[in-house]
Design an enzyme around this catalytic site. Structure first.
Site, short mmCIF file in Angstrom:
data_model
loop_
_atom_site.label_atom_id
_atom_site.label_comp_id
_atom_site.label_asym_id
_atom_site.label_seq_id
_atom_site.Cartn_x
_atom_site.Cartn_y
_atom_site.Cartn_z
CG ASP A 175 -0.18 -0.17 2.52
OD1 ASP A 175 0.52 0.79 2.90
OD2 ASP A 175 -0.26 -1.25 3.16
CD GLU A 213 17.99 -23.44 -17.62
OE1 GLU A 213 16.78 -23.60 -17.87
OE2 GLU A 213 18.58 -24.01 -16.67
#
Ligand code: GLA
Length: 752
Positions: free
Chosen positions: A535, A615
């Site tokens: 928030d 990777e």
């Protein structure tokens, strides 16, 4: 001047670049809300309100013959209770005699340069913006208190903030039972509400609902803003889209219990009331004391939802975040949580760090499990001293090794919690929130510390200050892993137990404020089991928040999409994790995971020793690209190009630099089909007259179709060049990308 008072019509008008907000003091002294929306340039819009006698809507005693005036019908700026307005109340108070309600009358006003501040609460600050404050003093007739309505007008930003301060200038204690931060009456029009609901691992799902003649509520009583309902709602027209139509954003800068009620009344007026949740809330306001309700950040856009989101992104980064990291570059990190959970020792962590350092990662974050007897999630919280069985010699030798690798070091903490099985609880059982004579309800087998107590805050301050002073820690992940029950403080008297939920959050802000002020060079990341306390209030102290415990890139598309309506990309914690994914079991291409995590703070949460050589090379390239696009992603303008809840085939989003010199297009295929139509999208925010070269393209996890000339160009003609207008108005088609969850990232650069 962004604030005008017209003494003749007694209207206040707040002007921002594109919006106007108007109130009027009527003939009896009530403050009416006249308008909020696109700028009109008119000082008095009261002509819209045609007096009407509406049966069963009460009239004021002094003008009881005039049945045309009722607080139950007229749009109110801040609604009262028990005095004639049967709609949602904003304020409810009780006198010592037990008289209940709120009846507000205008007294006077003042305009102040700059932005008001709220005691102990986060709020937007001036930070170089042109801001004015309007304070309207209202007299509350039942209790005799002063109710200050506060307005912060951010002219250039198109933002108006609201908050409320109640000042008890009487000789008696007053009990406040409800105090909203803002009431917004929209007298005309049919509105819809967009809100962001969810649960653990599924935060900020978008829901759009029509408003009907009843009350709809978005709220949390969990002690934090919650995974379940974010304290942010949008009211918009039925036809409002990303690019067209009116919408109002209302965002509460508060991390505790909150409630937003939206009512459509008997006449069709829409009222939204937003603030602290009134359940289990009451506040004894003693003489000469004041109480501040947290701030609501409003914005209005007449041009759709994208504009509204961009306004929030900018204002939160520039005017809410206190941290230097609001704008400073943040490191690419590796977090050991999903790599090891509680099962690690010094060697294991160093091995993870070593490989990460080799591949270009800049910081190692040691997650849960480094302290006390914390070998699982049943014990140890509260004992913030290192577990030497796991980390021989303490944290310093580990940090030294990691720093030698050229990496920074970060640490996980969960200050607000305690396990029964901990030295802290054995010493201070009264520091936990528990009710007398009742076994507390457990969450992750832990209890919540009573953050309303100053002795607890002082203790935690000392404890974490000492850790930060004595170690080279450059990042803190501040977690909070259960919701609050048994909310009872052993330090407060019976008549103040209704204050504990709010005092808890004030305590959290106090501690955050102390630590972030003392250690300005430490980057604080917020977390609450993922995004359970995401928030605007937390963003004041933590410029980034872990968005969700769900690290699956496909799930993250929806979570990050929902989060982006209110919160900046730079605030969303996002990591590449292993596959099959630990939360969903899904396998996605390594490159797709990176594309999604790059639209956030970017980091890794897996053991890079365990991935393939190919990777590992990809990791190097991902980090290279992240650095290359860092400015564009973190400081650029963000556009949602598709809605992942509607388009099941692909999700696309885009960043454009402020000067429109470059753009980064991201797209993930979420469902691949045979013989499919090409994925077609329209770019946004470009200069229509400019030419853009498609300079870099990065596909991940797919075999490609044959028609690639419009992507790669040709050796003879070079890279393809498009006008901004063709990319925006005609759009762009992707060649067939087959495979599971492939993705593409395309970098467009202006060349003329
Ligand atoms: C929460 C966080 C995770 C991790 C664990 C540790 O769930 O969201 O990222 O830190 O706690 O217990």
């Amino acid at each position: 001047m962004s604030i005008r008072f017209d003494s003749e019509s007694k209207t206040f008008t707040l002007y921002t670049k594109n919006t106007a907000y108007q109130m009027q003091v009527n003939q009896v002294g009530h403050l009416l809300h006249l308008y909020y929306g696109k700028k009109t340039g008119t000082d008095n819009l009261s002509y819209q309100y045609i007096p009407a006698d509406c049966g069963f809507s009460p009239n004021l005693y002094e003008i009881r013959q005039n049945r045309m005036i009722s607080v139950d019908i007229l749009p109110q700026e801040y609604s009262g209770a028990n005095t004639g307005d049967f709609r949602l109340s904003s304020l409810e108070m009780v006198t010592k005699e037990g008289a209940y309600g709120a009846d507000l009358y205008y007294r006077d006003y003042k305009v102040l340069p700059g932005k008001y501040a709220l005691d102990g609460l986060p709020a937007l600050k001036e930070a170089g913006s042109r801001v004015e404050t309007l304070v309207i003093n209202m007299y509350e007739l039942i209790t005799g208190t002063t109710v200050q309505l506060l307005y912060g007008v951010f002219e250039e930003e198109d933002v108006i903030t609201r908050a409320v301060r109640i000042i008890n200038d009487t000789e008696n204690t007053i009990r406040i039972e409800k105090v909203a931060s803002a009431c917004l009456d929209l007298p005309f029009g049919n509105w819809e509400m967009i809100h962001f609901h969810g649960r653990h691992c599924m935060e900020r799902m978008t829901q759009r609902v029509p408003l009907t003649r009843n009350i709809q509520t978005v709220s949390s009583k969990r002690g934090c803003s919650s995974h379940h309902h974010n304290p942010f709602v949008i009211l918009c027209n039925k036809n409002t889209t990303e690019d067209y139509g009116p919408c109002y954003g209302a965002m509460l800068a508060y991390s505790g219990n909150h409630k937003t009620d939206v009512e459509v009344d008997q006449m069709g007026l829409t009222r939204m009331v937003m603030g602290i949740h009134d359940t289990q809330f009451s506040w004894n306001l003693d003489p000469d004391q004041s109480f501040c309700a947290p701030e609501v950040i409003f914005t209005y856009s007449s041009e759709g939802l994208t504009r509204m989101s961009q306004t929030y992104h900018r204002i939160l980064r520039n005017n809410m975040m206190n941290s230097k990291f609001a704008h400073a570059k943040r490191p690419v990190l590796i977090n050991n949580w999903e790599a090891t959970y509680f099962d690690f020792n010094r060697e294991k962590i160093l091995k993870i760090a070593q490989k990460a350092a080799e591949l270009g990662v800049e910081m190692l974050v040691l997650d849960d499990g480094w302290f006390g007897s914390r070998n699982d999630d049943n014990r140890g919280l509260g004992d913030w001293f290192v577990n030497e069985k796991k980390l021989e010699g303490g944290l310093n030798p580990l940090i030294t090794e990691i720093n030698k690798m050229g990496m920074k070091f970060g640490l996980w903490i969960e200050p607000e919690m305690v396990n029964e099985d901990s030295d802290l609880y054995r010493e201070h059982p009264e520091w936990a929130l528990t009710m007398p004579g009742r076994k507390p309800t457990m969450g992750r087998n832990q209890l919540v510390l009573d953050m309303s107590r100053k002795d607890v805050i002082d203790y935690l301050d000392e404890c974490f200050s000492s850790i930060l002073e004595n170690h080279n820690i450059e990042y803190i992940k501040w977690d909070m892993n259960r919701n609050m029950t048994d909310v009872y403080s052993h330090a407060a008297p019976a008549n103040r137990q209704g204050e504990i939920f709010h005092r808890y959050i004030l305590g959290v802000y106090d501690l955050l404020n102390r630590l972030t002020t003392k250690f300005p060079d430490v980057l604080f990341e917020g977390c609450a089991g993922g995004g359970g306390r995401f928030d605007a209030g937390m963003l004041q102290y933590c410029p980034q928040i872990w968005t969700s415990d769900d690290t699956d890139s496909i799930e993250r598309l929806t979570i990050q999409y929902g989060t982006s309506f209110g919160y900046p990309i730079s605030s969303m914690g996002a990591h590449v994790s292993t596959c099959p994914n630990h939360q969903t079991g899904r396998t996605t291409p390594f490159g797709t995971r990176a594309v999604v995590a790059m639209s956030g703070t970017f980091g890794y949460e897996l053991d890079l020793n365990l991935i393939s050589e190919e990777e590992k090379e990809e990791v190097k390239d991902q980090i290279r690209r992240f650095h290359m696009y860092y400015d564009l992603i973190q400081n650029g303008t963000y556009f949602r190009l598709t809605d992942p809840t509607e388009n099941m085939y692909f999700t696309a989003w885009e960043f454009v630099s402020e000067n429109k010199e470059e753009a980064l297009l991201n797209m993930v295929m979420t469902r691949t089909r045979a013989n499919a139509n090409p994925a077609h999208f329209w770019m946004k925010g470009l200069d229509p007259d400019a030419k853009y070269e498609l300079r870099d393209v990065h596909f991940a996890g797919c075999s490609l179709g044959v028609h690639m000339e419009h992507i790669y160009g040709t050796p003879e003609k070079g890279k393809p060049v498009y006008t901004g207008s063709s990319l925006m108005y005609a759009g762009f088609s992707m060649p067939l990308m087959s495979g599971d969850y492939p993705s593409v990232q395309m970098h467009f650069v202006k060349v003329g």
